[in-house]
Design a protein around this motif. Structure first.
Motif, PDB file in Angstrom:
ATOM      1  N   MET A   1       0.843  -1.182   0.000  1.00 52.01           N
ATOM      2  CA  MET A   1       0.000   0.000   0.000  1.00 52.01           C
ATOM      3  C   MET A   1       0.876   1.228   0.000  1.00 52.01           C
ATOM      4  SD  MET A   1      -1.514  -0.443   3.818  1.00 52.01           S
ATOM      5  CE  MET A   1      -2.750   0.811   3.688  1.00 52.01           C
ATOM      6  N   HIS A   2       0.483   2.162  -0.799  1.00 53.70           N
ATOM      7  CA  HIS A   2       1.333   3.299  -1.073  1.00 53.70           C
ATOM      8  C   HIS A   2       0.517   4.560  -0.852  1.00 53.70           C
ATOM      9  CE1 HIS A   2       3.497   5.730  -4.414  1.00 53.70           C
ATOM     10  NE2 HIS A   2       3.927   6.042  -3.230  1.00 53.70           N
ATOM     11  N   PHE A   3       0.879   5.309   0.221  1.00 59.45           N
ATOM     12  CA  PHE A   3       0.063   6.483   0.589  1.00 59.45           C
ATOM     13  C   PHE A   3       0.318   7.672  -0.335  1.00 59.45           C
ATOM     14  CE2 PHE A   3       0.050   5.357   5.446  1.00 59.45           C
ATOM     15  CZ  PHE A   3      -0.553   4.155   5.163  1.00 59.45           C
ATOM     16  N   GLN A   4       1.399   7.606  -1.167  1.00 58.37           N
ATOM     17  CA  GLN A   4       1.835   8.791  -1.905  1.00 58.37           C
ATOM     18  C   GLN A   4       1.948   9.950  -0.917  1.00 58.37           C
ATOM     19  OE1 GLN A   4      -1.375   7.615  -4.502  1.00 58.37           O
ATOM     20  NE2 GLN A   4      -0.024   7.824  -6.261  1.00 58.37           N
ATOM     21  N   THR A   5       1.614  11.171  -1.328  1.00 60.26           N
ATOM     22  CA  THR A   5       1.792  12.296  -0.392  1.00 60.26           C
ATOM     23  C   THR A   5       0.466  12.593   0.293  1.00 60.26           C
ATOM     24  OG1 THR A   5       3.475  13.063  -1.927  1.00 60.26           O
ATOM     25  CG2 THR A   5       2.865  14.585  -0.189  1.00 60.26           C
TER      26      THR A   5
ATOM     27  N   GLY B   1      11.480   4.540  -8.905  1.00 65.72           N
ATOM     28  CA  GLY B   1      11.035   4.649 -10.293  1.00 65.72           C
ATOM     29  C   GLY B   1       9.539   4.862 -10.459  1.00 65.72           C
ATOM     30  N   HIS B   2       8.867   5.294  -9.394  1.00 62.66           N
ATOM     31  CA  HIS B   2       7.432   5.554  -9.526  1.00 62.66           C
ATOM     32  C   HIS B   2       7.214   6.598 -10.620  1.00 62.66           C
ATOM     33  CE1 HIS B   2       3.367   6.845  -8.576  1.00 62.66           C
ATOM     34  NE2 HIS B   2       3.218   5.677  -7.984  1.00 62.66           N
ATOM     35  N   SER B   3       6.095   6.511 -11.293  1.00 55.97           N
ATOM     36  CA  SER B   3       5.858   7.420 -12.433  1.00 55.97           C
ATOM     37  C   SER B   3       5.908   8.879 -12.012  1.00 55.97           C
ATOM     38  CB  SER B   3       4.515   7.112 -13.090  1.00 55.97           C
ATOM     39  OG  SER B   3       3.472   7.667 -12.346  1.00 55.97           O
TER      40      SER B   3
ATOM     41  N   TYR C   1       4.494  -3.054 -12.364  1.00 52.36           N
ATOM     42  CA  TYR C   1       4.047  -2.476 -13.641  1.00 52.36           C
ATOM     43  C   TYR C   1       2.871  -1.561 -13.357  1.00 52.36           C
ATOM     44  CZ  TYR C   1       1.557  -1.872 -18.001  1.00 52.36           C
ATOM     45  OH  TYR C   1       0.891  -1.305 -19.061  1.00 52.36           O
ATOM     46  N   GLU C   2       3.077  -0.274 -13.639  1.00 55.10           N
ATOM     47  CA  GLU C   2       2.021   0.709 -13.402  1.00 55.10           C
ATOM     48  C   GLU C   2       1.849   1.573 -14.650  1.00 55.10           C
ATOM     49  OE1 GLU C   2       1.378   1.595  -8.947  1.00 55.10           O
ATOM     50  OE2 GLU C   2       2.989   2.863  -9.652  1.00 55.10           O
ATOM     51  N   PRO C   3       0.884   1.242 -15.509  1.00 53.83           N
ATOM     52  CA  PRO C   3       0.626   2.123 -16.651  1.00 53.83           C
ATOM     53  C   PRO C   3       0.234   3.505 -16.123  1.00 53.83           C
ATOM     54  CG  PRO C   3      -1.111   0.441 -16.428  1.00 53.83           C
ATOM     55  CD  PRO C   3      -0.066   0.123 -15.408  1.00 53.83           C
TER      56      PRO C   3
ATOM     57  N   TRP D   1      -1.332   5.954 -17.285  1.00 53.72           N
ATOM     58  CA  TRP D   1      -2.707   6.384 -17.555  1.00 53.72           C
ATOM     59  C   TRP D   1      -3.713   5.761 -16.584  1.00 53.72           C
ATOM     60  CZ3 TRP D   1      -5.295   1.912 -18.843  1.00 53.72           C
ATOM     61  CH2 TRP D   1      -4.516   0.878 -19.344  1.00 53.72           C
ATOM     62  N   ALA D   2      -3.285   4.777 -15.823  1.00 53.47           N
ATOM     63  CA  ALA D   2      -4.198   4.109 -14.878  1.00 53.47           C
ATOM     64  C   ALA D   2      -3.987   4.586 -13.441  1.00 53.47           C
ATOM     65  CB  ALA D   2      -3.997   2.598 -14.953  1.00 53.47           C
ATOM     66  N   ILE D   3      -2.921   5.342 -13.202  1.00 48.94           N
ATOM     67  CA  ILE D   3      -2.606   5.721 -11.819  1.00 48.94           C
ATOM     68  C   ILE D   3      -3.485   6.876 -11.371  1.00 48.94           C
ATOM     69  CG2 ILE D   3      -0.837   6.667 -10.299  1.00 48.94           C
ATOM     70  CD1 ILE D   3       1.263   5.205 -11.949  1.00 48.94           C
ATOM     71  N   GLY D   4      -4.296   6.609 -10.358  1.00 46.49           N
ATOM     72  CA  GLY D   4      -5.124   7.649  -9.762  1.00 46.49           C
ATOM     73  C   GLY D   4      -6.218   8.171 -10.672  1.00 46.49           C
ATOM     74  N   THR D   5      -6.489   7.467 -11.754  1.00 44.88           N
ATOM     75  CA  THR D   5      -7.469   7.953 -12.730  1.00 44.88           C
ATOM     76  C   THR D   5      -8.808   7.236 -12.631  1.00 44.88           C
ATOM     77  OG1 THR D   5      -6.717   6.329 -14.355  1.00 44.88           O
ATOM     78  CG2 THR D   5      -5.649   8.509 -14.397  1.00 44.88           C
TER      79      THR D   5
ATOM     80  N   GLY E   1      -2.362   0.731 -10.451  1.00 46.24           N
ATOM     81  CA  GLY E   1      -3.120   1.660 -11.289  1.00 46.24           C
ATOM     82  C   GLY E   1      -4.601   1.432 -11.122  1.00 46.24           C
ATOM     83  N   SER E   2      -5.201   2.194 -10.178  1.00 43.89           N
ATOM     84  CA  SER E   2      -6.649   2.150  -9.932  1.00 43.89           C
ATOM     85  C   SER E   2      -7.151   0.772  -9.509  1.00 43.89           C
ATOM     86  CB  SER E   2      -7.426   2.666 -11.156  1.00 43.89           C
ATOM     87  OG  SER E   2      -7.111   4.023 -11.391  1.00 43.89           O
ATOM     88  N   VAL E   3      -6.294   0.040  -8.796  1.00 43.93           N
ATOM     89  CA  VAL E   3      -6.753  -1.230  -8.206  1.00 43.93           C
ATOM     90  C   VAL E   3      -7.684  -0.900  -7.036  1.00 43.93           C
ATOM     91  CG1 VAL E   3      -6.050  -3.335  -6.996  1.00 43.93           C
ATOM     92  CG2 VAL E   3      -4.629  -2.407  -8.850  1.00 43.93           C
TER      93      VAL E   3
ATOM     94  N   PHE F   1      -0.226  -6.523  -6.086  1.00 47.64           N
ATOM     95  CA  PHE F   1      -0.629  -5.157  -6.454  1.00 47.64           C
ATOM     96  C   PHE F   1       0.181  -4.096  -5.720  1.00 47.64           C
ATOM     97  CE2 PHE F   1      -4.634  -7.703  -6.776  1.00 47.64           C
ATOM     98  CZ  PHE F   1      -4.718  -7.680  -8.163  1.00 47.64           C
ATOM     99  N   LEU F   2       0.319  -2.957  -6.378  1.00 46.43           N
ATOM    100  CA  LEU F   2       0.790  -1.739  -5.722  1.00 46.43           C
ATOM    101  C   LEU F   2      -0.409  -0.795  -5.705  1.00 46.43           C
ATOM    102  CD1 LEU F   2       3.035  -0.073  -4.456  1.00 46.43           C
ATOM    103  CD2 LEU F   2       3.827   0.545  -6.732  1.00 46.43           C
ATOM    104  N   VAL F   3      -0.906  -0.533  -4.523  1.00 49.43           N
ATOM    105  CA  VAL F   3      -2.207   0.129  -4.381  1.00 49.43           C
ATOM    106  C   VAL F   3      -2.014   1.537  -3.825  1.00 49.43           C
ATOM    107  CG1 VAL F   3      -4.502  -0.082  -3.391  1.00 49.43           C
ATOM    108  CG2 VAL F   3      -3.136  -2.140  -3.800  1.00 49.43           C
ATOM    109  N   GLY F   4      -2.564   2.523  -4.505  1.00 57.21           N
ATOM    110  CA  GLY F   4      -2.487   3.895  -4.039  1.00 57.21           C
ATOM    111  C   GLY F   4      -3.763   4.303  -3.315  1.00 57.21           C
ATOM    112  N   GLY F   5      -4.694   4.902  -4.050  1.00 56.51           N
ATOM    113  CA  GLY F   5      -5.903   5.470  -3.449  1.00 56.51           C
ATOM    114  C   GLY F   5      -6.676   4.508  -2.569  1.00 56.51           C
ATOM    115  N   ALA F   6      -6.847   3.272  -3.024  1.00 61.28           N
ATOM    116  CA  ALA F   6      -7.656   2.321  -2.252  1.00 61.28           C
ATOM    117  C   ALA F   6      -6.953   1.864  -0.978  1.00 61.28           C
ATOM    118  CB  ALA F   6      -8.022   1.111  -3.119  1.00 61.28           C
TER     119      ALA F   6
END
Ligand code: G3H
Length: 246
Positions: free
Chosen positions: A1-5, A85-87, A155-157, A159-163, A201-203, A220-225
């Motif tokens: 799980m990845h909180f980002q900022t 190497g995060h996008s 693998y994180e396309p 266009w799918a990250i946070g979209t 990417g939007s998992v 998975f590498l999960v951001g928002g969820a």
């Protein structure tokens, strides 16, 4: 799980509490990547069942590099992993493939595990360059690191990250299989088999099960969820039996 900022002391206290209460399947590796300033708080309150990652690290030994965080400091506060190497590091901050490869090599040399991100932007996919871009980013890691033992590929396309626009299971599987094939042809069959390739990417709790069924999606590498503890637990448990970093 990845909180980002994202997050505050208060929201992270609640999230940690949810994670401590969650029933997480035993055979799934779970890693949480808080912002640097909250790593100590998370480390001191989260169950040892879940390991800690940083979201970035400096490219070499610490010293006069204002604003950066060294691998040595991350180890000192209990990190076992670093996301590289995060996008957003590539396309917002401007890190290039070689710099990211060097970071990975240094982190590995100091004993951190590396979650090595790659992925194409929308215009690259639309131009039919998805594999070219991903292979080039993967090669930069391969050229820099001596071993894949402690590396998970994410693998994180872009266009799918946070979209909210998740890759279809078929789109993700196609790239994951190609990445595994690249490893087989350019590193070794053993590394191709053993290296875990996770999707980001939007998992979310609704799409994770279908993605997890794909042969080459190992987690998975999960951001928002991941900011919602119970939903994150659903995602973790969707990859049970694959022994996956999530
Ligand atoms: O690291 C997480 C990824 O950037 C994915 O973020 P997301 O799940 O919010 O799309």
């Amino acid at each position: 799980m990845h909180f980002q900022t994202n997050g505050t002391k208060e929201s992270i206290t609640k999230l940690v509490s949810d994670l401590n209460d969650a029933k997480l399947e035993a055979d799934v590796d779970v890693v949480v990547a808080p912002p640097f300033v909250y790593i100590d708080q998370v480390k001191n309150s989260l169950t040892d069942r879940i390991e800690i990652a940083a979201q970035n690290s400096w490219v070499g030994k610490g010293g006069a590099f204002t604003g950066e965080i060294s691998v040595e400091q991350l180890k000192d506060i209990g990190c076992k992993w670093v996301v590289l190497g995060h996008s957003e590091r590539r396309h917002v901050i401007g890190e290039d493939d070689q710099f990211i490869g060097k970071k990975a090599a240094y982190a590995l040399s100091e004993g951190l595990g590396v979650i090595a991100c790659i992925g194409e932007q929308l215009q690259e996919r639309e131009a039919g360059k998805t594999f070219d871009v991903c292979f080039q980013q993967l090669k930069a890691y391969a050229d820099a690191i001596p071993s894949w033992d402690n590396v998970v590929i994410a693998y994180e396309p872009v266009w799918a990250i946070g979209t909210g626009k998740v890759a279809t299971p078929e789109q993700a599987q196609e790239v994951h299989a190609a990445l595994r094939d690249w490893l087989k042809n350019n590193v070794s069959a053993d590394v191709a088999t053993k290296t875990r390739i996770i999707y980001g990417g939007s998992v979310n709790g609704s799409n994770c099960a279908e993605l997890a069924k794909q042969e080459d999606i190992d987690g998975f590498l999960v951001g928002g969820a991941s900011l919602k503890g119970p939903e994150f637990a659903t995602i973790v448990n969707s990859v049970t039996s694959k022994k996956v970093a999530a």
